[in-house]
Design a protein around this motif. Structure first.
Motif, mmCIF file in Angstrom:
data_model
loop_
_atom_site.group_PDB
_atom_site.id
_atom_site.type_symbol
_atom_site.label_atom_id
_atom_site.label_comp_id
_atom_site.label_asym_id
_atom_site.label_seq_id
_atom_site.Cartn_x
_atom_site.Cartn_y
_atom_site.Cartn_z
ATOM 1 N N TYR A 55 0.775 -1.264 -0.040
ATOM 2 C CA TYR A 55 0.112 -0.115 0.158
ATOM 3 C C TYR A 55 0.860 1.300 0.050
ATOM 4 O O TYR A 55 2.065 1.326 0.320
ATOM 5 C CB TYR A 55 -0.867 0.078 1.286
ATOM 6 N N PHE A 83 0.545 5.112 1.355
ATOM 7 C CA PHE A 83 -0.180 5.940 2.085
ATOM 8 C C PHE A 83 0.262 7.683 1.696
ATOM 9 O O PHE A 83 1.543 7.847 1.693
ATOM 10 C CB PHE A 83 0.187 5.761 3.488
ATOM 11 N N HIS A 140 -1.831 11.657 6.193
ATOM 12 C CA HIS A 140 -1.952 10.435 6.975
ATOM 13 C C HIS A 140 -1.588 10.111 8.301
ATOM 14 O O HIS A 140 -0.502 10.996 8.582
ATOM 15 C CB HIS A 140 -1.300 9.084 6.231
ATOM 16 N N ASP A 190 -5.577 3.249 10.508
ATOM 17 C CA ASP A 190 -4.997 4.323 9.590
ATOM 18 C C ASP A 190 -5.904 5.218 9.209
ATOM 19 O O ASP A 190 -7.233 4.736 9.014
ATOM 20 C CB ASP A 190 -4.550 3.414 8.117
ATOM 21 N N VAL A 235 -6.836 8.962 7.262
ATOM 22 C CA VAL A 235 -6.463 9.909 6.131
ATOM 23 C C VAL A 235 -7.202 11.210 6.049
ATOM 24 O O VAL A 235 -8.816 10.971 6.028
ATOM 25 C CB VAL A 235 -6.450 9.225 4.833
ATOM 26 N N TYR A 266 -2.648 7.386 -4.326
ATOM 27 C CA TYR A 266 -2.365 6.505 -3.152
ATOM 28 C C TYR A 266 -3.105 5.309 -3.274
ATOM 29 O O TYR A 266 -4.410 5.372 -3.808
ATOM 30 C CB TYR A 266 -2.593 7.294 -1.786
ATOM 31 N N LEU A 288 -4.904 2.534 -0.182
ATOM 32 C CA LEU A 288 -5.114 2.516 1.005
ATOM 33 C C LEU A 288 -5.982 1.280 1.199
ATOM 34 O O LEU A 288 -6.663 0.827 0.496
ATOM 35 C CB LEU A 288 -6.027 3.490 1.530
ATOM 36 N N THR A 333 -9.374 1.692 6.078
ATOM 37 C CA THR A 333 -8.950 2.997 6.420
ATOM 38 C C THR A 333 -10.087 3.916 6.551
ATOM 39 O O THR A 333 -10.920 3.857 6.009
ATOM 40 C CB THR A 333 -7.976 3.362 5.359
#
Length: 479
Positions: free
Chosen positions: A32, A34, A72, A79, A81, A369, A371, A375
């Motif tokens: 991934y 981020f 992030h 996680d 964002v 990105y 994710l 997330t």
């Protein structure tokens, strides 16, 4: 696998300077990618000025100014964002909406609102929206315009010249009167006062409920905050269910929203209506949305007019020309252009619904990105609507930003105080009608002069409240 830290040269799309070594840290982990963001887990920044429990706006402002379009951070294993780019918000709410559900803090509201329109998901949300839609049809809510003006006119007659008032409390009182009449076809009875009291008590516990991990799993534990919440919710449920039972027993269409909700059926499904429990959830949702958001929007508008006498003067000129001394009516709304522009600019700076969130149910790609499922994504109308890329001199109060020409040149997701996508506020037309008619009625006869020496601090809870109220002197004006 340990995350691999990489650096990335800032692109012109990002603004501000990163907090550490003047470089963005981009993580690639388990395949991934981020966005740049905080190196450490968020609780480790508790000593920093940008992190204050109970005021996430400080954190969001720091992340947006430091990292730009997306940032992030992590809380424990989660996680998170922050999205500060309108086209990425469009991606989440429109183009990939099927891959997202409401995030934890909004789902947590379910312990108060149940499965109402704000909190329900999937087919349940679609069904409830279909059933509720007729109650908010334009022809239906038009019937409430005279009631709104009547309540506002009674308030303006009660104000006394030179008297100091807390206009935040006054707008809450007025909004409660309107929601009592439109939702329940009643004046503000002791029962409706009790609903308001219990909602306010729960609002004071909001940050505690959000911060407590898995609060819904511990509701029966003897934790003081949860015990206060349980008592308040029980009293709320008792009152609301009694009002629903009285409506059902009368069998009468009282012309209110509750009567309409009781009679509506799912035309696309099994043609059934709402159960008492579903009605309870929608009543609580409409009560909170119709009471809190309108009152707060009007309160911030009075503050901004007090700080900007030129805009206030233009408002008064329009009211005098259009109304010529009489009370406003529904037919006047299309001609009250500047009044609407004032409210639009006020909600740009102080949107009552100040942030939204979603959680990815599958792996998603947003911009450059990738994710993982799970997330959390946050985006804040409060931040995006203050972005200088979209609104030059963003902290200036300029109603002219909302002329038809200016609005036509902007993306939908640059300004969205009522949300967007398939979950856009169903009561938006109702709210606009109430705000325009109330502001016009009160401003027609009064100037509200801000008391000197007070501070205006936002309190970001479910809605954006003024933390210390807004104190003003009422000064009469001649039409």
């Amino acid at each position: 696998m340990m995350p691999e830290a990489r650096t990335e040269t800032p692109s012109p799309d990002f603004t501000g300077a990163p907090e550490e070594n003047r470089e963005w840290v981009v993580l690639e982990r388990d395949g991934y990618r981020f966005p740049p963001g905080l190196r450490l887990n968020l609780p480790l920044y508790l000593s920093r000025r940008f992190f204050r429990v109970g005021n996430p706006i400080l954190l969001f402002e720091h992340l947006a100014s430091t990292y730009g379009r997306m940032a992030h951070y992590r809380i424990g294993p989660s996680d998170i964002v922050l999205v500060n780019e309108p086209e990425f918000v469009r991606e989440i709410l429109i183009h990939q909406a099927q891959h997202f559900i409401k995030e934890r803090t909004q789902r947590r509201m379910r312990i108060l609102l149940g499965d109402g329109l704000i909190t329900s998901e999937g087919e349940m949300h679609r069904r409830q929206r279909r059933i509720a839609a007729p109650a908010f049809h334009r022809q239906r809510i038009q019937a409430y315009s005279e009631l709104m003006v009547e309540r506002a006119a009674a308030m303006r007659e009660a104000w006394q010249p030179g008297t100091e008032i807390d206009v935040a409390a006054e707008m809450m009182r007025l909004s409660l009167q309107v929601v009592a009449r439109t939702l329940f076809a009643q004046e503000v009875t002791p029962e409706i006062e009790s609903i308001s009291h219990e909602v306010n008590a729960i609002m004071k516990l909001y940050n505690f409920l959000i911060a407590l991990p898995k609060a819904e799993d511990y509701l029966h534990w003897p934790i003081p905050g949860l015990m206060r919440f349980r008592r308040a919710r029980k009293r709320l449920d008792t009152v609301v269910h009694r009002m629903i039972a009285e409506h059902r027993a009368s069998g009468e269409d009282k012309g209110d929203l509750l009567s309409m909700l009781m009679r509506s059926q799912d035309a696309e499904g099994d043609h059934s209506g709402m159960t008492d429990e579903q009605l309870r959830d929608e009543v609580m949702t409409i009560f909170l949305a119709g009471y809190e958001t309108v009152a707060n929007a009007l309160t911030w508008t009075w503050m901004l007019l007090g700080q900007n006498p030129e805009a206030e003067k233009k408002l008064h000129v329009e009211l005098d020309e259009v109304l010529a001394g009489r009370l406003p009516t529904l037919e006047d709304i299309p001609r009250l252009h500047y009044t609407e522009m004032v409210l639009s600019e006020s909600m740009r700076l102080y949107p009552p619904a100040w942030a939204m969130g979603r959680q990815a149910t599958v792996d998603v790609e947003i911009g450059p990105y990738k994710l993982p499922a799970g997330t959390f994504f946050f985006f804040s109308q409060y931040l995006i609507q203050r972005n200088p890329e979209h609104f030059p001199h963003p902290l200036h109060f300029e109603p002219e930003r909302f002329t038809p020409e200016q609005k036509a040149g902007r993306s939908k997701f640059v300004y969205f105080p009522f949300g967007a996508g398939n979950r856009q506020c169903i009561g938006e037309s109702f709210a606009w009608m109430e705000m325009i008619l109330v502001l016009a009625t009160l401003a027609q006869h009064w100037r509200l002069r801000l008391v000197s020496g007070q501070s205006f601090e936002v309190q970001p809870k479910i809605t954006l409240r003024p933390k210390h109220g807004i104190r003003v002197f009422a000064e009469p004006r001649a039409c």
